[in-house]
Enzyme design. Structure first.
Site, mmCIF file in Angstrom:
data_model
loop_
_atom_site.group_PDB
_atom_site.id
_atom_site.type_symbol
_atom_site.label_atom_id
_atom_site.label_comp_id
_atom_site.label_asym_id
_atom_site.label_seq_id
_atom_site.Cartn_x
_atom_site.Cartn_y
_atom_site.Cartn_z
ATOM 1 C CB THR A 124 -0.914 0.003 1.256
ATOM 2 O OG1 THR A 124 -1.479 1.313 1.433
ATOM 3 C CG2 THR A 124 -0.147 -0.325 2.519
ATOM 4 C CE1 TYR A 150 -3.513 -1.978 5.504
ATOM 5 C CE2 TYR A 150 -3.254 0.277 4.761
ATOM 6 C CZ TYR A 150 -3.490 -1.044 4.483
ATOM 7 O OH TYR A 150 -3.710 -1.440 3.185
ATOM 8 C CG PHE A 182 -1.288 5.352 -4.958
ATOM 9 C CD1 PHE A 182 -0.243 4.457 -5.243
ATOM 10 C CD2 PHE A 182 -0.963 6.580 -4.428
ATOM 11 C CE1 PHE A 182 1.093 4.808 -5.002
ATOM 12 C CE2 PHE A 182 0.366 6.941 -4.191
ATOM 13 C CZ PHE A 182 1.392 6.057 -4.484
ATOM 14 C CG ASP A 297 -7.293 11.640 6.060
ATOM 15 O OD1 ASP A 297 -6.981 10.444 5.889
ATOM 16 O OD2 ASP A 297 -8.468 12.044 6.119
HETATM 17 N N1 UFG Z 1 -12.965 11.375 3.135
HETATM 18 C C1 UFG Z 1 -13.887 12.329 3.517
HETATM 19 N N2 UFG Z 1 -15.047 11.896 4.088
HETATM 20 C C2 UFG Z 1 -15.340 10.575 4.272
HETATM 21 C C3 UFG Z 1 -14.387 9.610 3.862
HETATM 22 C C4 UFG Z 1 -13.201 10.048 3.303
HETATM 23 O O1 UFG Z 1 -13.661 13.533 3.377
HETATM 24 O O2 UFG Z 1 -16.418 10.253 4.813
HETATM 25 C C5 UFG Z 1 -11.710 11.828 2.531
HETATM 26 C C6 UFG Z 1 -10.503 11.404 3.346
HETATM 27 O O3 UFG Z 1 -10.246 12.370 4.328
HETATM 28 C C7 UFG Z 1 -9.423 11.316 2.285
HETATM 29 C C8 UFG Z 1 -10.187 10.925 1.017
HETATM 30 O O4 UFG Z 1 -11.547 11.201 1.293
HETATM 31 O O5 UFG Z 1 -8.874 12.576 2.082
HETATM 32 C C9 UFG Z 1 -10.047 9.459 0.694
HETATM 33 O O6 UFG Z 1 -10.349 8.716 1.858
HETATM 34 P P1 UFG Z 1 -10.526 7.139 1.866
HETATM 35 O O7 UFG Z 1 -10.865 6.762 3.261
HETATM 36 O O8 UFG Z 1 -11.435 6.721 0.779
HETATM 37 O O9 UFG Z 1 -9.086 6.619 1.477
HETATM 38 P P2 UFG Z 1 -7.679 6.930 2.179
HETATM 39 O O10 UFG Z 1 -6.945 7.819 1.220
HETATM 40 O O11 UFG Z 1 -7.781 7.365 3.564
HETATM 41 O O12 UFG Z 1 -7.119 5.465 2.255
HETATM 42 C C10 UFG Z 1 -6.436 4.904 1.222
HETATM 43 C C11 UFG Z 1 -6.576 3.393 1.270
HETATM 44 C C12 UFG Z 1 -5.846 2.830 2.467
HETATM 45 C C13 UFG Z 1 -4.444 3.380 2.506
HETATM 46 C C14 UFG Z 1 -4.464 4.877 2.523
HETATM 47 C C15 UFG Z 1 -3.095 5.489 2.561
HETATM 48 O O13 UFG Z 1 -7.925 3.013 1.335
HETATM 49 O O14 UFG Z 1 -5.797 1.440 2.361
HETATM 50 O O15 UFG Z 1 -5.106 5.317 1.334
HETATM 51 O O16 UFG Z 1 -3.167 6.760 3.135
HETATM 52 F F1 UFG Z 1 -3.816 2.969 3.618
#
Ligand code: UFG
Length: 340
Positions: A124, A150, A182, A297
Site C-alpha cells: 500500500t 496499518y 493507491f 490524512d
Molecule cells: N474522506 C472524507 N469523508 C469521508 C471519507 C473520506 O472527506 O467520509 C476523505 C478522506 O479524508 C481522504 C479521502 O476522502 O482525504 C479518501 O479517503 P478514503 O478513506 O477513501 O481513502 P484513504 O486515502 O484514507 O485510504 C487509502 C486506502 C488505504 C491506505 C491509505 C493510505 O484506502 O488502504 O489510502 O493513506 F492505507
C-alpha cells in the site's frame, strides 16, 4: 496456472480471483470470512466451476494453508488477506501486526512446506506515510516512513519478503513482487462483483450511499489543506486496472529477486472533485457537511506511475473519474444492501 488467492472474498481479492478465472487459471481462495463475503465465493464458484475452490481458513492457520497448496499443486500465491483500516489500526495495533505481519509469516511457512516459491503481495501507499512535498508524485524510491500501524504492518511484510528472497542458502529461492496500491475504486464493469465494506469508510462508496439515500450526507474531512481546493487529493485506481497490474507482475517474478511497483493512475483528484463526479454520474443530490480533519490524512498522495508503465507496460484504462464512479454506481444500484 494453479493460483492460491488469500483474502479472495474481499473487495480486491475477489476481483482478482474473478479475473484469474476469466483468464482460464485454476483458483483456490482462502478467506476466513471475517470481512470477506461468502456470496463473493459463491459468485466465483458460478464463474469458475471446477476450476474454483474455496477454503474457509485463517491466514494464521499454516497447516491448512499448506494442505490447500499441496492439494491444488499451487504454483503462485497472490496475497490479499489483511486488515486494512487505517483508523482501526491505531486502536488495535496488535490485530494489524498479527494478521498482516504474522499472517504473512504463516503464509510463507506454508509456502515453504508446500514448495511454492512465487508470491505477489498487496502492499500500500500507506507504507510511504506522509511524504515531503518534493516526493510528490510518489515514486517507488520515496522513503517508506509509515505513520500508522496499518502502513507499518504492510511495510514489515515487504521487508520480510525482501530478506527471504535474499537468502543465499535457499536451494529454491523465493520470487516476490509487492504492489503498492493507491486508492482502489470502482467495481467489476460487468457488475458481477462489488465493494461491500463493513464498516464503510472509503470516500466513493460513502458518496454513493448518500446518493442512494442510505446516509443523509457526506462529511468532508477538512478543507484547509494546502491543495488547490483545500480538500485532500488522492489517486483513484480502478480495481480492474489494479488486477491487470497483478497479471503483468506475474511475468516479472524471478527467483531470488524482490520487485516492487506503485499502482496508481498518476494523477490526483480532490475530495470535492470526487463529490462533483458522483453528482454527475448519479444525477442525485449529494449533500455535504464540512467537518474537521481526520487524523493521519496526508494532504496529497498520488503515484509516479512511470516505473510500472516502463517495466510492465501497464497503463490504467480507467483514467476518467466519472467512468470509475459509474462502474461502482452500477453495482450499488443493483445491490443497495451489498452482498446481503
Ligand atoms: N474522506 C472524507 N469523508 C469521508 C471519507 C473520506 O472527506 O467520509 C476523505 C478522506 O479524508 C481522504 C479521502 O476522502 O482525504 C479518501 O479517503 P478514503 O478513506 O477513501 O481513502 P484513504 O486515502 O484514507 O485510504 C487509502 C486506502 C488505504 C491506505 C491509505 C493510505 O484506502 O488502504 O489510502 O493513506 F492505507
Amino acid at each position: 496456472m494453479q493460483i492460491l488467492v488469500t483474502g479472495g472474498c474481499g473487495f480486491i481479492g475477489s476481483h482478482a480471483a474473478l479475473r484469474l478465472l476469466d483468464e482460464g487459471h485454476s483458483v483456490t481462495v482462502v478467506d476466513n470470512l471475517f470481512r470477506g463475503h461468502r456470496a463473493a465465493a459463491d459468485r466465483l464458484s458460478e464463474v469458475g466451476g471446477a476450476r474454483f475452490r474455496f477454503v474457509e481458513a485463517d491466514i494464521l492457520d499454516t497447516a491448512t494453508l499448506a494442505r490447500a497448496m499441496r492439494e491444488q499443486g499451487t504454483e503462485l500465491v497472490v496475497h490479499f488477506a489483511a486488515l486494512a483500516y487505517v483508523g482501526e489500526s491505531v486502536e488495535k495495533p496488535r490485530d494489524y501486526f498479527r494478521t498482516n505481519t504474522a499472517g504473512g509469516l504463516s503464509l510463507l511457512d506454508a509456502m515453504s512446506s508446500a514448495g511454492v516459491r512465487r508470491i505477489v503481495f498487496s502492499s500500500t501507499c500507506a507504507t510511504y506515510g506522509e511524504p515531503e512535498e518534493r516526493f510528490i508524485p510518489i515514486a517507488e524510491s520515496t522513503p517508506q516512513q509509515p505513520i500508522n500501524p496499518y502502513g507499518r504492518s504492510k511495510l514489515q511484510f515487504e521487508e520480510i519478503l525482501r530478506a527471504e528472497v535474499g537468502n543465499p542458502k535457499d536451494p529454491s529461492p523465493l520470487a516476490a513482487v509487492a504492489l503498492r496500491y493507491f486508492n482502489v475504486a470502482g467495481c467489476d464493469p460487468d457488475g458481477r462483483l462489488g465493494e461491500d465494506h463493513r464498516p464503510e469508510t472509503h470516500l466513493i462508496p460513502i458518496c454513493l450511499e448518500v446518493a442512494l439515500g442510505k446516509r443523509p450526507h457526506l462529511t468532508i474531512f477538512g478543507d484547509d489543506y494546502a491543495t488547490p481546493d483545500g480538500t485532500c487529493v488522492r489517486d483513484y485506481v480502478h480495481v480492474t486496472d489494479l488486477v491487470d497490474a497483478h497479471i503483468a507482475a506475474f511475468r516479472q517474478l524471478e527467483p531470488g529477486v524482490y520487485k516492487r511497483w506503485n499502482v496508481g493512475i498518476g494523477r490526483g483528484y480532490s475530495v470535492r472533485e470526487v463529490v462533483e463526479s458522483v453528482r454527475r454520474v448519479t444525477g442525485r443530490p449529494l449533500p455535504v457537511v464540512m467537518g474537521t480533519r481526520r487524523a493521519g490524512d496526508p494532504a496529497t498522495l498520488y503515484a509516479d506511475a512511470s516505473a510500472i508503465r516502463r517495466d510492465l507496460g501497464w497503463q490504467a484504462r480507467f483514467t476518467d473519474l466519472d467512468e470509475i464512479v459509474a462502474t461502482a454506481w452500477r453495482w450499488y444500484q443493483a445491490h443497495p444492501n451489498g452482498y446481503r
